[in-house]
Design an enzyme around this catalytic site. Structure first.
Site, PDB file in Angstrom:
ATOM      1  N   TRP A 156       0.953  -1.203   0.147  1.00  0.00           N
ATOM      2  CA  TRP A 156      -0.071   0.115   0.110  1.00  0.00           C
ATOM      3  C   TRP A 156       0.821   1.321  -0.052  1.00  0.00           C
ATOM      4  O   TRP A 156       0.230   2.474  -0.176  1.00  0.00           O
ATOM      5  CB  TRP A 156      -0.989   0.118   1.176  1.00  0.00           C
ATOM      6  CG  TRP A 156      -0.237  -0.391   2.678  1.00  0.00           C
ATOM      7  CD1 TRP A 156      -0.138  -1.523   3.020  1.00  0.00           C
ATOM      8  CD2 TRP A 156       0.588   0.595   3.372  1.00  0.00           C
ATOM      9  NE1 TRP A 156       0.680  -1.651   3.775  1.00  0.00           N
ATOM     10  CE2 TRP A 156       1.080  -0.171   4.249  1.00  0.00           C
ATOM     11  CE3 TRP A 156       0.924   2.108   3.350  1.00  0.00           C
ATOM     12  CZ2 TRP A 156       1.997   0.328   5.367  1.00  0.00           C
ATOM     13  CZ3 TRP A 156       2.127   2.314   3.999  1.00  0.00           C
ATOM     14  CH2 TRP A 156       2.305   1.529   5.197  1.00  0.00           C
ATOM     15  N   ASN A 157       2.254   1.242   0.332  1.00  0.00           N
ATOM     16  CA  ASN A 157       2.890   2.577   0.413  1.00  0.00           C
ATOM     17  C   ASN A 157       3.084   3.058  -1.070  1.00  0.00           C
ATOM     18  O   ASN A 157       3.172   4.371  -1.143  1.00  0.00           O
ATOM     19  CB  ASN A 157       4.311   2.371   1.057  1.00  0.00           C
ATOM     20  CG  ASN A 157       5.271   1.032   0.500  1.00  0.00           C
ATOM     21  OD1 ASN A 157       4.732   0.499  -0.408  1.00  0.00           O
ATOM     22  ND2 ASN A 157       6.419   1.158   1.024  1.00  0.00           N
ATOM     23  N   ALA A 182      -2.601  -4.329  -2.555  1.00  0.00           N
ATOM     24  CA  ALA A 182      -2.906  -4.177  -1.213  1.00  0.00           C
ATOM     25  C   ALA A 182      -4.249  -4.098  -1.017  1.00  0.00           C
ATOM     26  O   ALA A 182      -4.976  -3.311  -1.528  1.00  0.00           O
ATOM     27  CB  ALA A 182      -2.046  -3.320  -0.423  1.00  0.00           C
ATOM     28  N   GLY A 236       6.880  -6.261   0.037  1.00  0.00           N
ATOM     29  CA  GLY A 236       6.189  -5.954   1.389  1.00  0.00           C
ATOM     30  C   GLY A 236       7.241  -6.422   2.264  1.00  0.00           C
ATOM     31  O   GLY A 236       8.337  -6.279   2.166  1.00  0.00           O
ATOM     32  N   SER A 237       6.582  -7.001   3.507  1.00  0.00           N
ATOM     33  CA  SER A 237       7.646  -7.234   4.591  1.00  0.00           C
ATOM     34  C   SER A 237       8.215  -8.582   4.381  1.00  0.00           C
ATOM     35  O   SER A 237       8.000  -9.399   3.761  1.00  0.00           O
ATOM     36  CB  SER A 237       6.740  -7.408   5.953  1.00  0.00           C
ATOM     37  OG  SER A 237       5.643  -8.385   5.766  1.00  0.00           O
ATOM     38  N   GLU A 258      11.124  -7.878  -2.939  1.00  0.00           N
ATOM     39  CA  GLU A 258      11.429  -6.617  -2.395  1.00  0.00           C
ATOM     40  C   GLU A 258      10.886  -6.451  -0.859  1.00  0.00           C
ATOM     41  O   GLU A 258       9.743  -6.253  -0.758  1.00  0.00           O
ATOM     42  CB  GLU A 258      10.832  -5.341  -3.180  1.00  0.00           C
ATOM     43  CG  GLU A 258      11.468  -5.399  -4.499  1.00  0.00           C
ATOM     44  CD  GLU A 258      12.854  -5.043  -4.916  1.00  0.00           C
ATOM     45  OE1 GLU A 258      13.419  -4.737  -4.030  1.00  0.00           O
ATOM     46  OE2 GLU A 258      13.396  -5.352  -5.976  1.00  0.00           O
ATOM     47  N   LEU A 259      11.743  -6.718  -0.107  1.00  0.00           N
ATOM     48  CA  LEU A 259      11.217  -6.822   1.250  1.00  0.00           C
ATOM     49  C   LEU A 259      11.494  -5.590   2.555  1.00  0.00           C
ATOM     50  O   LEU A 259      12.037  -4.492   1.842  1.00  0.00           O
ATOM     51  CB  LEU A 259      11.809  -8.102   1.978  1.00  0.00           C
ATOM     52  CG  LEU A 259      11.590  -9.419   0.930  1.00  0.00           C
ATOM     53  CD1 LEU A 259      11.823 -10.603   1.542  1.00  0.00           C
ATOM     54  CD2 LEU A 259      10.034  -9.465   0.753  1.00  0.00           C
ATOM     55  N   CYS A 292      10.317   1.618   1.918  1.00  0.00           N
ATOM     56  CA  CYS A 292      11.184   0.593   2.506  1.00  0.00           C
ATOM     57  C   CYS A 292      12.630   1.183   2.402  1.00  0.00           C
ATOM     58  O   CYS A 292      13.713   0.361   2.708  1.00  0.00           O
ATOM     59  CB  CYS A 292      11.253  -0.800   1.711  1.00  0.00           C
ATOM     60  SG  CYS A 292      11.008  -0.448   0.086  1.00  0.00           S
ATOM     61  N   GLU A 390      12.466  -1.845  11.643  1.00  0.00           N
ATOM     62  CA  GLU A 390      12.215  -0.781  10.651  1.00  0.00           C
ATOM     63  C   GLU A 390      10.936  -0.027  11.256  1.00  0.00           C
ATOM     64  O   GLU A 390       9.976  -0.900  11.574  1.00  0.00           O
ATOM     65  CB  GLU A 390      11.734  -1.461   9.096  1.00  0.00           C
ATOM     66  CG  GLU A 390      11.698  -0.528   8.317  1.00  0.00           C
ATOM     67  CD  GLU A 390      11.241  -1.333   6.869  1.00  0.00           C
ATOM     68  OE1 GLU A 390      10.849  -2.369   6.762  1.00  0.00           O
ATOM     69  OE2 GLU A 390      11.456  -0.596   5.833  1.00  0.00           O
ATOM     70  N   GLU A 467      14.257  -4.562  -9.779  1.00  0.00           N
ATOM     71  CA  GLU A 467      13.581  -3.923 -10.483  1.00  0.00           C
ATOM     72  C   GLU A 467      14.004  -2.706 -11.141  1.00  0.00           C
ATOM     73  O   GLU A 467      14.636  -1.690 -10.367  1.00  0.00           O
ATOM     74  CB  GLU A 467      12.117  -3.845  -9.453  1.00  0.00           C
ATOM     75  CG  GLU A 467      11.396  -5.073  -8.900  1.00  0.00           C
ATOM     76  CD  GLU A 467      10.304  -4.969  -8.368  1.00  0.00           C
ATOM     77  OE1 GLU A 467      10.094  -3.971  -7.421  1.00  0.00           O
ATOM     78  OE2 GLU A 467       9.329  -5.735  -8.410  1.00  0.00           O
TER      79      GLU A 467
HETATM   80  P1  ADP Z   1       2.883  -4.100   4.912  1.00  0.00           P
HETATM   81  O1  ADP Z   1       3.529  -4.470   6.025  1.00  0.00           O
HETATM   82  O2  ADP Z   1       3.570  -3.084   3.933  1.00  0.00           O
HETATM   83  O3  ADP Z   1       1.523  -4.270   4.924  1.00  0.00           O
HETATM   84  P2  ADP Z   1       2.653  -6.893   3.936  1.00  0.00           P
HETATM   85  O4  ADP Z   1       3.689  -7.588   3.821  1.00  0.00           O
HETATM   86  O5  ADP Z   1       1.736  -7.230   5.013  1.00  0.00           O
HETATM   87  O6  ADP Z   1       2.882  -5.313   4.031  1.00  0.00           O
HETATM   88  O7  ADP Z   1       1.694  -6.856   2.790  1.00  0.00           O
HETATM   89  C1  ADP Z   1       1.890  -6.713   1.382  1.00  0.00           C
HETATM   90  C2  ADP Z   1       1.125  -7.352   0.473  1.00  0.00           C
HETATM   91  O8  ADP Z   1       1.105  -8.756   0.796  1.00  0.00           O
HETATM   92  C3  ADP Z   1      -0.396  -6.931   0.668  1.00  0.00           C
HETATM   93  O9  ADP Z   1      -1.163  -6.952  -0.742  1.00  0.00           O
HETATM   94  C4  ADP Z   1      -0.944  -7.989   1.394  1.00  0.00           C
HETATM   95  O10 ADP Z   1      -2.510  -8.293   1.014  1.00  0.00           O
HETATM   96  C5  ADP Z   1      -0.291  -9.113   1.017  1.00  0.00           C
HETATM   97  N1  ADP Z   1      -0.103 -10.481   2.037  1.00  0.00           N
HETATM   98  C6  ADP Z   1       0.132 -10.187   3.282  1.00  0.00           C
HETATM   99  N2  ADP Z   1       0.206 -11.438   3.889  1.00  0.00           N
HETATM  100  C7  ADP Z   1      -0.158 -12.136   2.884  1.00  0.00           C
HETATM  101  C8  ADP Z   1       0.143 -13.997   2.711  1.00  0.00           C
HETATM  102  N3  ADP Z   1       0.108 -14.523   4.053  1.00  0.00           N
HETATM  103  N4  ADP Z   1      -0.255 -14.261   1.728  1.00  0.00           N
HETATM  104  C9  ADP Z   1      -0.352 -13.677   0.695  1.00  0.00           C
HETATM  105  N5  ADP Z   1      -0.574 -12.120   0.437  1.00  0.00           N
HETATM  106  C10 ADP Z   1      -0.213 -11.645   1.648  1.00  0.00           C
END
Ligand code: ADP
Length: 487
Positions: A156-157, A182, A236-237, A258-259, A292, A390, A467
Site C-alpha cells: 500500500w505504500n 494491497a 512487502g514485509s 522486495e522486502l 522501505c 524498521e 526491479e
Molecule cells: P505491509 O507490512 O507493507 O502491509 P505486507 O507484507 O503485510 O506489507 O503486505 C503486502 C502485500 O502482501 C499486501 O498486498 C497483502 O495483502 C499481502 N499479504 C500479506 N500477507 C500475505 C500472505 N500471507 N499471503 C499472501 N499475501 C499476503
C-alpha cells in the site's frame, strides 16, 4: 470522492478478470486514513476468482507472447500516456486511500508511469547470443523467452508504482499477469487497470484481484501453489516474503522479492551539512516515513553532531502534518492504527532507554485519522527497538559515532540490506564506504535514489532480484540454449 474526480469513471469498484469487470459475493470497505471515512466497497475475492484469473492469463498468453515486442511496447506507451494524462485524478484517488500529500501522490503517478515506457523500450532489446563452437558439426545459440503467467502481490505504500514496476517488465517481455493489490489501496490499482483497458490491453493479459487481509492470504496460496503461474513478484514485509517463499517451494517457482529495510544514513565530519540535512528530511519523512528505503538510523560523526542536530531539528519542526489534500502539508497520516502503535512503541522504548526528544514525539489527536508528529530523537543507541527494526514512520533516531570503521560496523549490523546513504566530500572515503556497505543501493550525498533506469533491490534478507533498469526484465525471461547438430 467521486465529485473530486475530473473523470468519474476512474473510480472503479469492481475487479478485472479476462477483460471483464466483476463483482464478488461479498465486498470490503476502503477507508481514508486521514479521516477514517469509508470511500468505497470493492469485491472480496478468493480461490474461485484467483483460479479464473490464472486461467484467463494462461489463455491470453500465446497471442500476447507471439506479438513482436514493438507491438507490446505500443500498448505500454499508450498506457503510460494515459496515466500521465490522468495524473491529477490518480493522485486524488491515491491520497484519499493512502494518505500521502497530493503533490507526492502526483509524483508517484509520473514515476510509476515511467516504468511503462522504460520497459516498452527494454522489451525490444531482450537479446540472445551465439557461442563460439568447440565442435565443427555443431552451433550453440541462446534465446530468451517470456516466462509465462506471472503473479504480483503489491503493498500500500506505493499503490501505483509497485504495480507498474512489476507489470511493465513482465508485459514487455511477453508474459501475462495476475495482480493482487494491497487491501488498503485497491482503488488506485483498479483505476490503473481501467487505463490499461483504454490503452488497448487485450483481455486476460492483465487481471486484478481485490481481497481483504484474510482473503489475500487465500489468494496468495492459490498464486504460489499454481503450476500455471511461473513467477511471483512480491513487495512487502520480510515476514510475508518468507511465507510466500515457503509456499512457492511446492512448485519451485521463480521469485522476485522486495522486502524490508533498515537503512543507515551516515553523516561524516567532512559532509556538506545543509545538503545532508535536506537529504535526511527527504529520505526520512517522505510518505510519512513509510517507504522501505526511508532512512531508519541516522549516524552523525562527533565533530558535526551538535551542528547537524540543530539544523535538522529546525527543519523537522517546520514540517506540517495533516490531511494530504490540504495545501502545504508535508506529512500525511500513517496507514492504520497498527502502524501508529508501532511508531508510538518505538518512540516510548527509545525515550525509556535514554533518547532525547528534540522534535515531535507524540501522536496527533484527530477524529478518525492516524497521525504521528514528525519526530527527532537524539542520543539513540543500538539497544533501542528503532535501531533494530524498521519503524516505518516519521521518526528519526540520531546516533553519535567517532570513526569510519565503527560506523561501517554499526551500519552493517542488521539482517537487512536494501538502501543506505552517506554524506562525505572525500573521494577516498566515498569509495571505501560505498564498497563496504552491505546494501543493494547506496546513495552518496543524496537522500533520493529511485528512478526507472536503475536496478532497485536488496541483499541479505531484503530480497531477491532487481526491479527497474536493464536488469529488471531479466526476472521475466527464461534462458534457452539451442544446440544445432549435423552442420
Ligand atoms: P505491509 O507490512 O507493507 O502491509 P505486507 O507484507 O503485510 O506489507 O503486505 C503486502 C502485500 O502482501 C499486501 O498486498 C497483502 O495483502 C499481502 N499479504 C500479506 N500477507 C500475505 C500472505 N500471507 N499471503 C499472501 N499475501 C499476503
Amino acid at each position: 470522492l467521486l465529485t473530486a474526480l475530473d473523470d468519474a469513471s476512474l473510480l472503479r469498484t469492481q475487479a478485472l478478470i479476462n477483460g471483464e469487470w466483476v463483482t464478488g459475493a461479498t465486498s470490503f470497505p476502503v477507508t481514508n486514513p486521514a479521516t477514517g471515512q469509508e470511500l468505497a466497497q470493492v469485491p472480496n475475492l478468493g480461490r474461485p476468482e484467483a483460479d479464473a484469473a490464472i486461467a484467463a492469463a494462461a489463455n491470453a498468453l500465446p497471442a500476447w507472447r507471439a506479438k513482436p515486442a514493438k507491438e507490446r511496447a505500443a500498448v505500454l506507451v499508450r498506457w503510460q500516456q494515459l496515466l500521465v494524462k490522468h495524473a491529477d485524478d490518480l493522485a486524488r484517488l491515491m491520497t484519499a486511500e493512502q494518505g500521502k500529500p497530493l503533490a507526492e501522490a502526483r509524483g508517484e503517478v509520473v514515476y510509476g508511469a515511467s516504468f511503462l515506457d522504460w520497459f516498452a523500450e527494454e522489451g525490444k532489446r531482450v537479446y540472445g547470443e551465439t557461442i563460439p563452437t568447440t565442435d565443427p558439426t555443431k552451433r550453440y545459440l541462446v534465446v530468451k523467452q517470456a516466462m509465462g503467467v506471472c503473479a504480483a502481490i503489491t503493498p500500500w505504500n506505493f499503490p501505483l508504482a509497485m504495480i507498474t514496476r512489476k507489470v511493465a517488465p513482465a508485459l514487455a517481455a511477453g508474459c501475462t499477469v495476475v495482480i493482487k493489490p494491497a487491501e488498503a489501496t485497491p482503488l488506485t490499482a483498479l483505476a490503473v487497470a481501467e487505463l490499461a483497458q483504454r490503452a488497448g490491453m487485450p483481455a486476460g493479459v492483465l487481471n486484478v484481484l481485490t481481497a481483504d487481509a484474510a482473503q489475500s492470504i487465500e489468494i496468495g496460496h492459490v498464486l504460489c501453489e499454481s503450476d500455471v503461474v511461473k513467477h511471483l513478484s512480491f513487495t512487502g514485509s520480510t515476514e510475508v516474503g518468507r511465507i510466500l517463499m515457503r509456499q512457492c517451494a511446492s512448485t519451485v517457482k521463480k521469485l522476485s522479492l522486495e522486502l524490508g529495510g533498515n537503512a543507515p544514513f551516515i553523516v561524516f565530519d567532512d559532509a556538506d551539512l545543509d545538503s545532508a540535512v535536506d537529504g535526511a528530511i527527504a529520505s526520512k519523512y517522505r510518505n510519512a516515513g513509510q517507504t522501505c528505503v526511508c532512512a531508519n538510523r541516522l549516524y552523525v560523526q562527533a565533530g558535526v553532531y551538535d551542528a547537524f542536530l540543530e539544523k535538522f531539528a529546525a527543519k523537522v519542526a517546520a514540517l506540517k502534518t495533516g490531511n494530504g489534500f490540504e495545501a502545504g502539508v508535508n506529512v500525511g497520516p500513517l496507514i492504520d492504527e497498527q502502524a501508529l502503535q508501532k511508531v508510538a512503541t518505538h518512540v516510548a522504548d527509545a525515550i525509556a532507554l535514554g533518547a532525547k526528544v528534540l522534535a515531535g514525539g507524540k501522536r496527533v489527536e484527530s477524529a478518525g485519522g492516524h497521525f504521528f508528529e514528525p519526530t527527532l530523537l537524539a542520543d539513540a543507541t543500538p539497544q533501542m527497538l528503532c535501531s533494530r527494526e524498521e519503524t516505518f514512520g516519521p521518526v528519526a533516531p540520531v546516533f553519535k559515532f567517532q570513526t569510519e570503521a565503527e560506523v561501517i560496523a554499526l551500519a552493517n549490523a542488521t539482517e537487512f540490506g536494501l538502501a543506505s546513504y552517506f554524506y562525505s566530500r572525500d573521494i577516498g572515503r566515498i569509495f571505501r564506504v560505498g564498497e563496504a556497505l552491505e546494501y543493494g543501493m547506496v546513495g552518496v550525498n543524496t537522500g533520493l535514489i529511485s528512478t526507472a533506469e536503475v536496478p532497485f533491490g536488496g541483499v541479505k534478507q531484503s530480497g531477491l532480484g532487481r526491479e527497474g533498469g536493464r536488469q529488471g526484465i531479466e526476472d521475466y525471461v527464461e534462458v534457452k540454449y539451442l544446440c544445432l547438430g549435423d552442420i
